[in-house]
Design an enzyme around this catalytic site. Structure first.
Site, PDB file in Angstrom:
ATOM      1  N   PHE A  75       0.808  -1.235   0.000  1.00  0.00           N
ATOM      2  CA  PHE A  75       0.000   0.000   0.000  1.00  0.00           C
ATOM      3  C   PHE A  75       0.836   1.278   0.000  1.00  0.00           C
ATOM      4  O   PHE A  75       0.336   2.342  -0.322  1.00  0.00           O
ATOM      5  CB  PHE A  75      -0.943   0.012   1.220  1.00  0.00           C
ATOM      6  N   LYS A 103      -1.144  -7.510  -9.273  1.00  0.00           N
ATOM      7  CA  LYS A 103      -2.149  -7.338  -8.215  1.00  0.00           C
ATOM      8  C   LYS A 103      -1.708  -6.209  -7.296  1.00  0.00           C
ATOM      9  O   LYS A 103      -0.818  -6.381  -6.459  1.00  0.00           O
ATOM     10  CB  LYS A 103      -2.329  -8.625  -7.392  1.00  0.00           C
ATOM     11  N   GLU A 146      -4.992  -3.994  -2.209  1.00  0.00           N
ATOM     12  CA  GLU A 146      -6.438  -3.736  -2.188  1.00  0.00           C
ATOM     13  C   GLU A 146      -6.763  -2.458  -1.408  1.00  0.00           C
ATOM     14  O   GLU A 146      -7.873  -1.954  -1.475  1.00  0.00           O
ATOM     15  CB  GLU A 146      -7.200  -4.943  -1.631  1.00  0.00           C
ATOM     16  N   ARG A 147      -5.772  -1.938  -0.642  1.00  0.00           N
ATOM     17  CA  ARG A 147      -6.050  -0.700   0.106  1.00  0.00           C
ATOM     18  C   ARG A 147      -5.876   0.531  -0.780  1.00  0.00           C
ATOM     19  O   ARG A 147      -6.405   1.589  -0.481  1.00  0.00           O
ATOM     20  CB  ARG A 147      -5.105  -0.610   1.310  1.00  0.00           C
ATOM     21  N   SER A 182       5.170  -6.951   3.632  1.00  0.00           N
ATOM     22  CA  SER A 182       5.732  -7.215   4.954  1.00  0.00           C
ATOM     23  C   SER A 182       6.550  -8.517   4.951  1.00  0.00           C
ATOM     24  O   SER A 182       6.358  -9.375   4.082  1.00  0.00           O
ATOM     25  CB  SER A 182       4.589  -7.316   5.970  1.00  0.00           C
ATOM     26  N   CYS A 211       9.618   1.891   3.368  1.00  0.00           N
ATOM     27  CA  CYS A 211      10.455   0.767   3.805  1.00  0.00           C
ATOM     28  C   CYS A 211      11.894   1.217   4.009  1.00  0.00           C
ATOM     29  O   CYS A 211      12.696   0.476   4.548  1.00  0.00           O
ATOM     30  CB  CYS A 211      10.380  -0.378   2.815  1.00  0.00           C
ATOM     31  N   GLU A 233       9.329  -3.627  13.496  1.00  0.00           N
ATOM     32  CA  GLU A 233       8.998  -2.634  12.476  1.00  0.00           C
ATOM     33  C   GLU A 233       7.719  -1.923  12.905  1.00  0.00           C
ATOM     34  O   GLU A 233       6.676  -2.561  13.065  1.00  0.00           O
ATOM     35  CB  GLU A 233       8.791  -3.294  11.102  1.00  0.00           C
TER      36      GLU A 233
END
Ligand code: NAD
Length: 496
Positions: free
Chosen positions: A156, A180, A183-184, A233, A288, A389
């Site tokens: 995301f 893909k 989805e957020r 993640s 990240c 994290e």
């Protein structure tokens, strides 16, 4: 008289060159994290829809791989121009669905475009090599060929940039792609897909499929998919890597991070403060490569602590669309809750809360997921927080007695995405470059993000695989090597 709200858009998938209505039974709201407003609904597609996308990509591959490299890059040149032309619109969409500021969103799109530019060099980058007379009259040649259908699964936090770490290289090398997005944040790639359509790229070469775990699993298990690129993640990255390998696929999986910066007392403190503040709190700490732990040495403990607390307290937090805002919200209410509870955990484990961003009050931001910049001082190096994290606007301060001590602390980390040093000493910088236990290293740099023509080199639990995203690694990843050894009889050549 009350005016009815406009109907909420239900996002389609892009399969075989068509925007296709999903028959998913489950839909999710796409929510603006600064306002709580629902922007659209995204389908959580099923394995059947994934299969349609993969079959479309497989059918397109036969002709696309025979299309000369020079012709394959022409749609990418067009795409570069279209992305430039629409960069402001795309930045606005990113800000609305992800929350980062417009300036950050535009900067993200610049990095996306840079990858398209690099992939336009494929006719040079994809070349193999050869040697005549490996034995008398025998020649040997290495050629690179595309793999077939490949898939990319993205997170995301960079809805525009990260899909472009993969898409341009995958298709320029002659593969066809199923992407893909998270989805957020699916709206950015929906818009990019519309731009891609305008380039005249053949149908089926790029397919977009919306969804979550079900889609990921179907991609991982699909026999016609040859390679998987993943960013997200660490636990999901590990899972994707092992499941992709179990079905014989090539995989590159970029995972989570806990990035350290060492601040030496000889650093230019005003510069270090500004750059580290931007790294830790920019994009609300949801990068990240965000610096998450600053390790101070000697008198930097007090000078850096005071200056960073001052700089962080002044940051303007709010809706990223508003002028002057320097930091937006975190992605979801659950994420806000998680970040705030980790701050509490740090406190319990002995850290001092120097700047507390919990329970943030933001004008007109009651429905947003705001956490203000937070600084935790004297975080015990062995506490859970020093290793977890957080993925929010939280900077931990740890004090070390010297470089040996600081580097030993960095070694303990399970992650190795990035490490930075701030100093004015060349020899300290050289030692750090040599010994830093991370794949992306910054010297007086806060976000050491490799340009598109260098690999994005996470190490340890920040990366699973061997070939990284971007640059030459991307060409290696998306191609198979074929070696041809040839002998032609002399008698035959004499006939002509
Ligand atoms: P995430 O792992 O939750 O999701 C990433 C992708 O995996 C999404 O497309 C999601 O739909 C899918 N997914 C989620 N759960 C899944 C499951 N159980 N099974 C299969 N698929 C699943 O990550 P996120 O929250 O979107 O992104 C933030 C994370 O990504 C952070 O940990 C961050 O450090 C990391 N990240 C790493 C890099 C890098 O280059 N190393 C870059 C950006 C983000």
């Amino acid at each position: 008289m009350s005016v009815a709200a406009p109907p909420i858009t239900r996002l389609p998938n892009f399969i075989n060159g068509q925007w296709t209505e999903s028959h998913a039974s489950e839909w999710r709201d796409v929510v603006n994290p600064a306002t709580g407003e629902t922007l659209a609904q995204v389908p959580l597609a099923d394995a059947g829809e994934v299969d349609q996308a993969v079959e479309a990509a497989a059918a397109a591959f036969a002709d696309w791989r025979r299309t000369p490299a020079e012709d394959r890059i022409q749609p990418l040149f067009k795409l570069k121009m279209l992305l430039e032309e629409h960069i402001d619109d795309m930045a606005r969409i990113i800000t609305q669905e992800n929350g980062k500021t417009l300036v950050e969103a535009k900067a993200e799109m610049r990095r996306a475009i840079e990858n398209v530019e690099v992939a336009c060099g494929i006719p040079m980058m994809m070349q193999g090599y050869n040697l005549e007379d490996v034995a008398r009259g025998i020649d040997e040649t290495m050629i690179r060929q595309p793999l077939g259908v490949v898939a990319a699964i993205t997170p995301f936090n960079f809805p525009g940039m990260i899909p472009f770490w993969f898409l341009p290289y995958a298709i320029a090398t002659g593969n066809t792609l199923v992407l893909k997005p998270s989805e957020r944040v699916p709206l950015t790639m929906r818009y990019a897909g519309e731009l891609l359509e305008k380039t005249g790229i053949p149908k089926g070469v790029v397919n977009l499929i919306n969804g979550g775990k079900v889609v990921v699993d179907a991609l991982l298990d699909h026999p016609k998919i040859r390679a998987i690129s993943f960013v997200g993640s660490t636990p999901v990255g590990k899972y994707v890597y092992s499941r992709a390998a179990a079905s014989g696929k090539r995989a590159q999986c970029q995972g989570g991070a806990k990035n350290h910066v060492i601040v030496l007392p000889d650093a230019d403190m005003p510069m270090a403060t500004q750059i580290i503040s931007d790294s830790a709190f920019g994009c609300a700490g949801q990068r990240c490569l965000a610096v998450s732990v600053a390790v101070t040495i000697g008198e930097a403990q007090t000078s850096f602590r005071d200056s960073i607390a001052d700089a962080a307290a002044k940051l303007q937090v709010g809706n990223g669309l508003d002028a002057g805002v320097q930091m937006g919200p975190v992605i979801t209410p659950q994420s806000k809750e998680r970040v705030e509870s980790l701050i509490g955990l740090g406190e319990k484990q002995g850290a001092k809360v120097l700047l507390d961003g919990r329970n943030a009050k933001i004008p007109r931001g009651e429905s947003g997921n705001f956490v203000k910049p937070t600084i935790l001082d004297d975080v015990p190096p062995t506490s859970d927080l020093a290793e977890t994290e957080i993925f929010g606007p939280v900077l931990s301060l740890v004090h070390a007695k010297d470089m040996d001590d600081a580097l030993a602390f960095l070694e303990l980390s399970a992650y190795g995405n990035q490490a930075s040093l701030f100093t004015s000493s060349g020899s300290a910088a050289r030692r750090f470059r040599y010994e830093a236990p991370a794949g992306n290293v910054g010297i007086n740099i806060g976000v050491a993000a490799p340009m598109a023509y260098f690999p994005f080199s996470g190490w340890k639990n920040s990366f699973f695989g061997d070939l990284h995203g971007q640059g030459r690694d991307a060409v290696e990843f998306y191609t198979d090597k074929k070696v041809v050894v040839e002998r032609w009889a002399k008698e035959h050549s004499r006939k002509f």
